[in-house]
Design a protein around this motif. Structure first.
Motif, PDB file in Angstrom:
ATOM      1  N   TRP A 186       0.853  -1.193   0.000  1.00 49.44           N
ATOM      2  CA  TRP A 186       0.000   0.000   0.000  1.00 49.44           C
ATOM      3  C   TRP A 186       0.885   1.239   0.000  1.00 49.44           C
ATOM      4  O   TRP A 186       1.999   1.238   0.533  1.00 49.44           O
ATOM      5  CB  TRP A 186      -0.880  -0.003   1.253  1.00 49.44           C
ATOM      6  CG  TRP A 186      -1.823   1.154   1.404  1.00 49.44           C
ATOM      7  CD1 TRP A 186      -3.127   1.198   1.031  1.00 49.44           C
ATOM      8  CD2 TRP A 186      -1.533   2.438   1.985  1.00 49.44           C
ATOM      9  NE1 TRP A 186      -3.682   2.420   1.336  1.00 49.44           N
ATOM     10  CE2 TRP A 186      -2.715   3.209   1.918  1.00 49.44           C
ATOM     11  CE3 TRP A 186      -0.395   3.017   2.539  1.00 49.44           C
ATOM     12  CZ2 TRP A 186      -2.800   4.521   2.392  1.00 49.44           C
ATOM     13  CZ3 TRP A 186      -0.464   4.330   3.006  1.00 49.44           C
ATOM     14  CH2 TRP A 186      -1.651   5.057   2.935  1.00 49.44           C
ATOM     15  N   GLY A 187       0.383   2.327  -0.578  1.00 51.96           N
ATOM     16  CA  GLY A 187       1.089   3.602  -0.547  1.00 51.96           C
ATOM     17  C   GLY A 187       0.108   4.744  -0.698  1.00 51.96           C
ATOM     18  O   GLY A 187      -1.088   4.543  -0.958  1.00 51.96           O
ATOM     19  N   ARG A 188       0.592   5.944  -0.533  1.00 60.58           N
ATOM     20  CA  ARG A 188      -0.255   7.113  -0.761  1.00 60.58           C
ATOM     21  C   ARG A 188      -0.548   7.251  -2.245  1.00 60.58           C
ATOM     22  O   ARG A 188       0.183   6.727  -3.094  1.00 60.58           O
ATOM     23  CB  ARG A 188       0.439   8.366  -0.242  1.00 60.58           C
ATOM     24  CG  ARG A 188       0.606   8.393   1.271  1.00 60.58           C
ATOM     25  CD  ARG A 188       1.400   9.607   1.692  1.00 60.58           C
ATOM     26  NE  ARG A 188       1.607   9.632   3.128  1.00 60.58           N
ATOM     27  CZ  ARG A 188       2.524  10.376   3.739  1.00 60.58           C
ATOM     28  NH1 ARG A 188       3.311  11.163   3.022  1.00 60.58           N
ATOM     29  NH2 ARG A 188       2.639  10.348   5.048  1.00 60.58           N
ATOM     30  N   ALA A 189      -1.602   7.960  -2.548  1.00 63.33           N
ATOM     31  CA  ALA A 189      -2.039   8.082  -3.936  1.00 63.33           C
ATOM     32  C   ALA A 189      -0.972   8.700  -4.833  1.00 63.33           C
ATOM     33  O   ALA A 189      -0.919   8.419  -6.028  1.00 63.33           O
ATOM     34  CB  ALA A 189      -3.326   8.899  -4.007  1.00 63.33           C
ATOM     35  N   ASP A 190      -0.122   9.547  -4.257  1.00 63.08           N
ATOM     36  CA  ASP A 190       0.900  10.220  -5.056  1.00 63.08           C
ATOM     37  C   ASP A 190       2.287   9.613  -4.867  1.00 63.08           C
ATOM     38  O   ASP A 190       3.289  10.188  -5.315  1.00 63.08           O
ATOM     39  CB  ASP A 190       0.936  11.710  -4.727  1.00 63.08           C
ATOM     40  CG  ASP A 190       1.228  11.987  -3.253  1.00 63.08           C
ATOM     41  OD1 ASP A 190       1.246  11.026  -2.450  1.00 63.08           O
ATOM     42  OD2 ASP A 190       1.431  13.169  -2.896  1.00 63.08           O
ATOM     43  N   SER A 191       2.366   8.449  -4.225  1.00 66.13           N
ATOM     44  CA  SER A 191       3.667   7.826  -3.957  1.00 66.13           C
ATOM     45  C   SER A 191       4.225   7.157  -5.212  1.00 66.13           C
ATOM     46  O   SER A 191       3.481   6.543  -5.984  1.00 66.13           O
ATOM     47  CB  SER A 191       3.543   6.771  -2.854  1.00 66.13           C
ATOM     48  OG  SER A 191       3.155   7.342  -1.633  1.00 66.13           O
ATOM     49  N   GLU A 192       5.536   7.262  -5.385  1.00 62.21           N
ATOM     50  CA  GLU A 192       6.184   6.541  -6.481  1.00 62.21           C
ATOM     51  C   GLU A 192       6.335   5.062  -6.157  1.00 62.21           C
ATOM     52  O   GLU A 192       6.282   4.214  -7.054  1.00 62.21           O
ATOM     53  CB  GLU A 192       7.566   7.151  -6.754  1.00 62.21           C
ATOM     54  CG  GLU A 192       7.531   8.572  -7.311  1.00 62.21           C
ATOM     55  CD  GLU A 192       8.914   9.082  -7.634  1.00 62.21           C
ATOM     56  OE1 GLU A 192       9.873   8.283  -7.562  1.00 62.21           O
ATOM     57  OE2 GLU A 192       9.045  10.273  -7.954  1.00 62.21           O
ATOM     58  N   ARG A 193       6.549   4.767  -4.869  1.00 63.01           N
ATOM     59  CA  ARG A 193       6.734   3.388  -4.435  1.00 63.01           C
ATOM     60  C   ARG A 193       5.853   3.130  -3.221  1.00 63.01           C
ATOM     61  O   ARG A 193       5.457   4.060  -2.515  1.00 63.01           O
ATOM     62  CB  ARG A 193       8.211   3.139  -4.086  1.00 63.01           C
ATOM     63  CG  ARG A 193       9.142   3.260  -5.272  1.00 63.01           C
ATOM     64  CD  ARG A 193      10.581   3.027  -4.894  1.00 63.01           C
ATOM     65  NE  ARG A 193      11.117   4.086  -4.062  1.00 63.01           N
ATOM     66  CZ  ARG A 193      12.397   4.194  -3.717  1.00 63.01           C
ATOM     67  NH1 ARG A 193      13.260   3.290  -4.154  1.00 63.01           N
ATOM     68  NH2 ARG A 193      12.814   5.184  -2.953  1.00 63.01           N
ATOM     69  N   PRO A 194       5.543   1.864  -2.939  1.00 69.65           N
ATOM     70  CA  PRO A 194       4.681   1.576  -1.780  1.00 69.65           C
ATOM     71  C   PRO A 194       5.366   1.933  -0.465  1.00 69.65           C
ATOM     72  O   PRO A 194       6.594   1.884  -0.345  1.00 69.65           O
ATOM     73  CB  PRO A 194       4.442   0.069  -1.898  1.00 69.65           C
ATOM     74  CG  PRO A 194       5.611  -0.452  -2.664  1.00 69.65           C
ATOM     75  CD  PRO A 194       5.964   0.637  -3.638  1.00 69.65           C
ATOM     76  N   GLY A 195       4.541   2.257   0.519  1.00 69.73           N
ATOM     77  CA  GLY A 195       5.080   2.616   1.825  1.00 69.73           C
ATOM     78  C   GLY A 195       5.061   1.480   2.822  1.00 69.73           C
ATOM     79  O   GLY A 195       5.825   1.483   3.784  1.00 69.73           O
ATOM     80  N   ALA A 196       4.174   0.495   2.606  1.00 72.45           N
ATOM     81  CA  ALA A 196       4.061  -0.587   3.582  1.00 72.45           C
ATOM     82  C   ALA A 196       3.418  -1.813   2.962  1.00 72.45           C
ATOM     83  O   ALA A 196       2.606  -1.714   2.035  1.00 72.45           O
ATOM     84  CB  ALA A 196       3.235  -0.131   4.787  1.00 72.45           C
ATOM     85  N   LEU A 197       3.790  -2.966   3.480  1.00 74.02           N
ATOM     86  CA  LEU A 197       3.129  -4.224   3.150  1.00 74.02           C
ATOM     87  C   LEU A 197       2.007  -4.421   4.157  1.00 74.02           C
ATOM     88  O   LEU A 197       2.243  -4.456   5.369  1.00 74.02           O
ATOM     89  CB  LEU A 197       4.124  -5.388   3.240  1.00 74.02           C
ATOM     90  CG  LEU A 197       3.555  -6.798   3.109  1.00 74.02           C
ATOM     91  CD1 LEU A 197       2.967  -7.021   1.724  1.00 74.02           C
ATOM     92  CD2 LEU A 197       4.638  -7.837   3.417  1.00 74.02           C
ATOM     93  N   ASP A 198       0.774  -4.553   3.669  1.00 72.33           N
ATOM     94  CA  ASP A 198      -0.377  -4.655   4.552  1.00 72.33           C
ATOM     95  C   ASP A 198      -0.957  -6.059   4.640  1.00 72.33           C
ATOM     96  O   ASP A 198      -1.605  -6.378   5.636  1.00 72.33           O
ATOM     97  CB  ASP A 198      -1.480  -3.695   4.099  1.00 72.33           C
ATOM     98  CG  ASP A 198      -1.291  -2.292   4.671  1.00 72.33           C
ATOM     99  OD1 ASP A 198      -0.472  -2.131   5.589  1.00 72.33           O
ATOM    100  OD2 ASP A 198      -1.960  -1.361   4.205  1.00 72.33           O
ATOM    101  N   CYS A 199      -0.786  -6.879   3.623  1.00 73.39           N
ATOM    102  CA  CYS A 199      -1.359  -8.230   3.637  1.00 73.39           C
ATOM    103  C   CYS A 199      -0.359  -9.224   3.058  1.00 73.39           C
ATOM    104  O   CYS A 199       0.197  -8.987   1.983  1.00 73.39           O
ATOM    105  CB  CYS A 199      -2.642  -8.284   2.818  1.00 73.39           C
ATOM    106  SG  CYS A 199      -4.075  -7.505   3.598  1.00 73.39           S
ATOM    107  N   LEU A 200      -0.164 -10.329   3.760  1.00 73.32           N
ATOM    108  CA  LEU A 200       0.721 -11.398   3.301  1.00 73.32           C
ATOM    109  C   LEU A 200       0.081 -12.721   3.692  1.00 73.32           C
ATOM    110  O   LEU A 200      -0.134 -12.987   4.884  1.00 73.32           O
ATOM    111  CB  LEU A 200       2.102 -11.264   3.945  1.00 73.32           C
ATOM    112  CG  LEU A 200       3.100 -12.381   3.653  1.00 73.32           C
ATOM    113  CD1 LEU A 200       3.441 -12.443   2.174  1.00 73.32           C
ATOM    114  CD2 LEU A 200       4.372 -12.185   4.483  1.00 73.32           C
ATOM    115  N   HIS A 201      -0.242 -13.545   2.686  1.00 72.81           N
ATOM    116  CA  HIS A 201      -0.892 -14.815   2.958  1.00 72.81           C
ATOM    117  C   HIS A 201      -0.291 -15.912   2.089  1.00 72.81           C
ATOM    118  O   HIS A 201       0.089 -15.664   0.943  1.00 72.81           O
ATOM    119  CB  HIS A 201      -2.398 -14.726   2.703  1.00 72.81           C
ATOM    120  CG  HIS A 201      -3.109 -13.891   3.719  1.00 72.81           C
ATOM    121  ND1 HIS A 201      -3.158 -12.515   3.638  1.00 72.81           N
ATOM    122  CD2 HIS A 201      -3.773 -14.239   4.846  1.00 72.81           C
ATOM    123  CE1 HIS A 201      -3.831 -12.043   4.669  1.00 72.81           C
ATOM    124  NE2 HIS A 201      -4.206 -13.065   5.412  1.00 72.81           N
TER     125      HIS A 201
END
Length: 312
Positions: free
Chosen positions: A64-79
């Motif tokens: 997941w990242g902010r709408a204007d982010s070039e790269r993701p800021g965090a991993l939110d789901c891993l299964h």
């Protein structure tokens, strides 16, 4: 095993969204992921899967990242599918592939109930293999945080006059951030100060909160009635709700209960703007800050485990 993103093939994106999530760790629904995709806070290139030689999806990671982010800021789901004998190794390979594509290793956040270590249903075991995978993928620093939430039912405290709050210049906030870092109980601050000085950290913090959805005009410096700097209050916001961004008291004014005054100012500000929910987080080891949130009517709603790269 093949690791790939969902960016190149719309059909693969549909398959990734239809992935049958298993286990006790919460996951985003397909509908929620589509909402995040529509808001550009998740993107096909941030959705990664692991497939076996028959093309079956065995694991999925959602960054997941902010709408204007070039790269993701965090991993939110891993299964990982329950049929996989070594979920940690598959998950670690999936994270490593994503990190290589992003050019960085975003933090990994796991949201859990307060009793996750003793909860039935194998939750502790599900966290254990994720922890192992995070470490194997280079996310070797672990922080446990309390997530608090305020609602209007908790009310707000009236100003006591012990502190005076005012707007300030960028230079004044830079000084305040720099001074507050000294002796901080916040683990992120402590970890950062092992490799950079307080001035560089202050610049990073100011840049971070300036980029948050909250407004710069919300920020306030806190002074004693005689004009002595006591601390600062940074009301902020996420893409979803208002939050307590940053607050602190300078070292020479600590131990006098002034953090309650600073937190109350942030809460009053958000409440005056009609906030129905204010969130906040602090490390579980930061007992004084956690106690301040409790006194202000904030309640713990979850535990958040954060895995990040170590700068040491």
């Amino acid at each position: 095993m093949e690791f790939r993103s969902a960016a190149a093939d719309p059909a693969h994106l549909d398959r990734a969204l239809a992935y049958p999530v298993e286990g006790p760790v919460p996951a985003f629904t397909a509908e929620k992921v589509r909402e995040e995709l529509a808001s550009n806070q998740m993107r096909p290139e941030w959705i990664w899967t692991a497939e076996d030689e028959d093309g079956e999806i065995l694991a999925r990671a959602l960054w997941w990242g902010r709408a204007d982010s070039e790269r993701p800021g965090a991993l939110d789901c891993l299964h990982v599918r329950s049929s996989v004998a070594d979920p940690a190794s598959v998950a670690a390979g999936l994270l490593a592939a994503g990190h290589a594509a992003f050019g960085k290793a975003p933090d990994y956040n796991i949201s859990l109930p307060r009793d996750w270590r003793t909860a039935p249903g194998g939750l502790a075991e599900a966290v254990a293999w994720r922890q192992e995978a995070a470490y194997k993928a280079g996310l070797t620093r672990e922080i446990e945080r309390l997530r608090f939430e305020w609602t209007p039912a908790a009310g707000t405290a009236e100003p006591t006059g012990r502190l005076v709050f005012r707007e300030g210049t960028d230079e004044e906030f830079f000084e305040a951030f720099t001074r507050i870092a000294a002796g901080s109980l916040d683990l992120h601050t402590q970890n950062e100060l092992r490799t950079i000085d307080a001035e560089e950290l202050a610049r990073d913090d100011i840049e971070f909160y300036t980029d948050c959805p909250g407004e710069r005009s919300w920020w306030r410096l806190a002074h004693l009635p005689d004009g002595t700097l006591a601390g600062l209050a940074i009301p902020s916001a996420t893409p979803y709700h208002r939050n307590v961004g940053y607050l602190g008291v300078v070292p020479e004014q600590r131990g006098r209960g002034l953090i309650d005054e600073v937190l109350a100012e942030i809460t009053r500000f958000h409440a005056s703007e009609g906030a129905e929910r204010i969130t906040a987080t602090t490390d579980t080891v930061n007992a004084p800050m956690a106690a301040a949130f409790t006194r202000a009517g904030y309640e713990v709603t979850e535990i958040r485990l954060v895995f990040e790269t170590s700068s040491e």
